[in-house]
Scaffold this motif. Structure first.
Motif, mmCIF file in Angstrom:
data_model
loop_
_atom_site.group_PDB
_atom_site.id
_atom_site.type_symbol
_atom_site.label_atom_id
_atom_site.label_comp_id
_atom_site.label_asym_id
_atom_site.label_seq_id
_atom_site.Cartn_x
_atom_site.Cartn_y
_atom_site.Cartn_z
ATOM 1 N N ASN A 1 -34.702 96.319 100.606
ATOM 2 C CA ASN A 1 -34.767 95.922 102.022
ATOM 3 C C ASN A 1 -33.396 95.961 102.682
ATOM 4 O O ASN A 1 -33.255 96.399 103.822
ATOM 5 C CB ASN A 1 -35.346 94.507 102.161
ATOM 6 N N ASP A 2 -32.372 95.466 101.941
ATOM 7 C CA ASP A 2 -30.997 95.509 102.488
ATOM 8 C C ASP A 2 -30.604 96.955 102.781
ATOM 9 O O ASP A 2 -30.024 97.268 103.823
ATOM 10 C CB ASP A 2 -29.966 94.965 101.482
ATOM 11 N N GLU B 1 -22.550 101.029 100.110
ATOM 12 C CA GLU B 1 -22.030 100.653 98.784
ATOM 13 C C GLU B 1 -22.983 99.605 98.226
ATOM 14 O O GLU B 1 -22.836 98.419 98.490
ATOM 15 C CB GLU B 1 -20.609 100.111 98.947
ATOM 16 N N TYR B 2 -23.983 100.066 97.480
ATOM 17 C CA TYR B 2 -25.141 99.202 97.229
ATOM 18 C C TYR B 2 -25.014 98.345 95.974
ATOM 19 O O TYR B 2 -25.807 97.438 95.761
ATOM 20 C CB TYR B 2 -26.438 100.025 97.223
ATOM 21 N N THR B 3 -24.040 98.645 95.110
ATOM 22 C CA THR B 3 -23.801 97.757 93.960
ATOM 23 C C THR B 3 -22.349 97.899 93.503
ATOM 24 O O THR B 3 -21.800 99.009 93.521
ATOM 25 C CB THR B 3 -24.737 98.063 92.767
ATOM 26 N N ILE C 1 -9.217 99.530 103.925
ATOM 27 C CA ILE C 1 -9.456 99.262 105.355
ATOM 28 C C ILE C 1 -10.955 99.157 105.666
ATOM 29 O O ILE C 1 -11.795 99.523 104.854
ATOM 30 C CB ILE C 1 -8.830 100.360 106.260
ATOM 31 N N CYS C 2 -11.232 98.692 106.885
ATOM 32 C CA CYS C 2 -12.601 98.634 107.426
ATOM 33 C C CYS C 2 -13.513 97.698 106.648
ATOM 34 O O CYS C 2 -14.721 97.915 106.590
ATOM 35 C CB CYS C 2 -13.269 100.014 107.458
ATOM 36 N N THR C 3 -12.952 96.670 106.019
ATOM 37 C CA THR C 3 -13.805 95.766 105.257
ATOM 38 C C THR C 3 -14.192 94.538 106.087
ATOM 39 O O THR C 3 -15.012 93.738 105.653
ATOM 40 C CB THR C 3 -13.117 95.299 103.955
ATOM 41 N N GLY C 4 -13.629 94.423 107.292
ATOM 42 C CA GLY C 4 -13.963 93.258 108.122
ATOM 43 C C GLY C 4 -14.799 93.628 109.334
ATOM 44 O O GLY C 4 -15.310 92.772 110.044
ATOM 45 N N GLU C 5 -14.980 94.922 109.564
ATOM 46 C CA GLU C 5 -15.638 95.378 110.791
ATOM 47 C C GLU C 5 -17.136 95.561 110.607
ATOM 48 O O GLU C 5 -17.599 95.931 109.538
ATOM 49 C CB GLU C 5 -15.051 96.728 111.250
ATOM 50 N N GLU C 6 -17.883 95.366 111.678
ATOM 51 C CA GLU C 6 -19.291 95.737 111.711
ATOM 52 C C GLU C 6 -19.351 97.263 111.827
ATOM 53 O O GLU C 6 -18.427 97.883 112.356
ATOM 54 C CB GLU C 6 -19.964 95.143 112.965
ATOM 55 N N PRO D 1 -23.382 96.040 104.540
ATOM 56 C CA PRO D 1 -23.310 94.774 105.281
ATOM 57 C C PRO D 1 -21.903 94.182 105.155
ATOM 58 O O PRO D 1 -21.296 94.250 104.076
ATOM 59 C CB PRO D 1 -24.328 93.886 104.555
ATOM 60 N N VAL D 2 -21.396 93.611 106.253
ATOM 61 C CA VAL D 2 -20.021 93.094 106.251
ATOM 62 C C VAL D 2 -19.790 92.081 105.122
ATOM 63 O O VAL D 2 -18.719 92.053 104.515
ATOM 64 C CB VAL D 2 -19.678 92.458 107.623
ATOM 65 N N GLU D 3 -20.823 91.276 104.785
ATOM 66 C CA GLU D 3 -20.656 90.238 103.751
ATOM 67 C C GLU D 3 -20.224 90.807 102.400
ATOM 68 O O GLU D 3 -19.627 90.099 101.602
ATOM 69 C CB GLU D 3 -21.968 89.456 103.497
ATOM 70 N N VAL D 4 -20.592 92.061 102.106
ATOM 71 C CA VAL D 4 -20.273 92.568 100.765
ATOM 72 C C VAL D 4 -19.063 93.499 100.751
ATOM 73 O O VAL D 4 -18.562 93.861 99.690
ATOM 74 C CB VAL D 4 -21.483 93.302 100.117
#
Ligand code: SAM
Ligand code: FES
Length: 351
Positions: free
Chosen positions: A86-87, A57-59, A312-317, A298-301
């Motif tokens: 790069n991300d 989910e890039y933006t 769901i799944c917004t806190g997992e690596e 990335p988990v941060e976003v």
């Protein structure tokens, strides 16, 4: 009613009034019967395999204002982000190591990502991972843009039609968005040579058995390679905050109908299905789905890409997520595989 399901199983087709009758007259017994056949068809073409797609989910910037969507431009409570090249490449690297052979770039309609920037990202991914398929899900563009992305290496494109009923479409979107343009996009994508995915939310406000029947007819007409459906889930900062969410039961029923109508289709068991019920994605697989799209962002976003509440799944690596999914998938007798996972009727040298 069983007679209509048998007819669909045998002919892969019903007329609009038959679809409507099935949808409005459904009950638990009929659903079980439908799922026994949709599972059989799914296993005939795809065995026990479940394909995975790494979703990036890039933006979450979006110029659109769809009434249902949490990242719509009018939602001032969203903290906006963009991933740079790069991300995105780091997400692909991690995904490749975890066994992903399809990457999906999804985002809001963000003008920062010009065609030139997109083509740069697409060709970098394809040069680094030539054995992987690349899917785009970046909204409505001109035919020229779609062609440029395809020439840069994109293989597939996801663009849900949202609803095939024009009046219903107008109740879900502001006037500047038109159902005609959405459909134009889908036909352009197909003609250019993409494997095309479309779909709709189940239980969106103002939806009816009639509009759902029209969705089925539209799917039959477009013949997409992929069909994504999931329940509508309300988001607190949208005009539909108070609208009831779609149900697990109806979403599964529609999934079964889609499998019988388009036997070869790649059908994801969506994150939204897993959000409305803890075992939603497992039940989706048992109703005929054969794809899962874990999050590689990335988990941060992740918490910032909130299309609907309680996603769901917004806190997992990513690695944790794939482990969890392997267990979930095997709990219902299926198996995650490392493969590009093209549609079973897709001819490789089409490109
Ligand atoms: N911008 C691209 C597009 O329009 O296709 C991709 C991103 S868009 C957010 C992806 C999909 O999310 C939409 O097609 C829509 O069906 C789904 N979606 C948006 N809001 C939702 C909600 N509240 N509940 C369930 N699904 C939602
Ligand atoms: Fe993401 Fe289970 S699938 S945590």
């Amino acid at each position: 009613m069983k007679r209509l399901i048998d007819k669909l199983y045998e002919t892969q087709s019903l007329d609009i009034s038959e679809y409507r009758e099935l949808i409005s007259g459904r009950n638990d017994e009929l659903s079980d019967y439908l799922f026994s056949l949709s599972r059989e068809v799914r296993e005939k073409y795809y065995g026990k395999s479940v394909y995975i797609r790494g979703l990036i989910e890039y933006t979450n910037y979006c110029k659109n204002d769809c009434y249902y969507c949490g990242i719509r431009r009018s939602n001032k409570n969203v903290s906006r982000y963009r991933l740079d090249k790069n991300d995105i490449m780091s997400c692909c690297k991690e995904g490749y190591e975890l066994g992903f052979r399809t990457f999906v770039l999804q985002g809001g309609e963000d003008p920062y990502f010009t065609d030139e920037r997109m083509c740069g990202i697409i060709s970098d991914i394809k040069n680094n991972y030539p054995d992987c398929a690349l899917t785009l899900s970046i909204g409505e563009k001109s035919r020229e843009s779609y062609k440029a992305f395809f020439d840069a290496g994109a293989d597939r494109y996801l663009l849900r039609h949202e609803t095939a009923d024009c009046v219903h479409y107008g109740k879900l979107h502001p006037q500047e968005l038109s159902p005609e343009n959405r459909k134009r996009c889908l036909y352009d994508l197909k003609e250019i040579g993409y494997q095309v995915g479309t779909g709709f939310m189940v239980g969106s406000p103002f939806q009816s058995a009639e509009t759902l029947a029209k969705d089925m007819i539209f799917l039959k007409e477009l013949q997409p390679s992929m069909v994504g459906i999931g329940p509508f889930i309300s988001h607190k900062d949208t005009p539909f905050a108070d609208k009831p969410s779609g149900t697990l039961e109806l979403t599964l029923f529609m999934l079964g109908l889609i499998r019988l109508t388009l036997p070869y289709a790649l059908i994801p068991s969506t994150t939204a299905l897993g959000t409305i019920a803890p075992n939603g994605r497992e039940l989706g697989l048992k109703a005929g789905a054969n794809v899962i799209m874990p999050n590689l962002s990335p988990v941060e976003v992740r918490k910032k890409y909130m299309l609907y509440d309680n996603k769901i799944c917004t806190g997992e690596e990513s690695a944790q997520c794939i482990e969890c999914l392997k267990n979930r998938v095997s709990s219902v007798g299926y198996e995650i595989v490392t493969a590009r996972g093209d549609a079973a009727n897709y001819i490789k040298n089409q490109r």
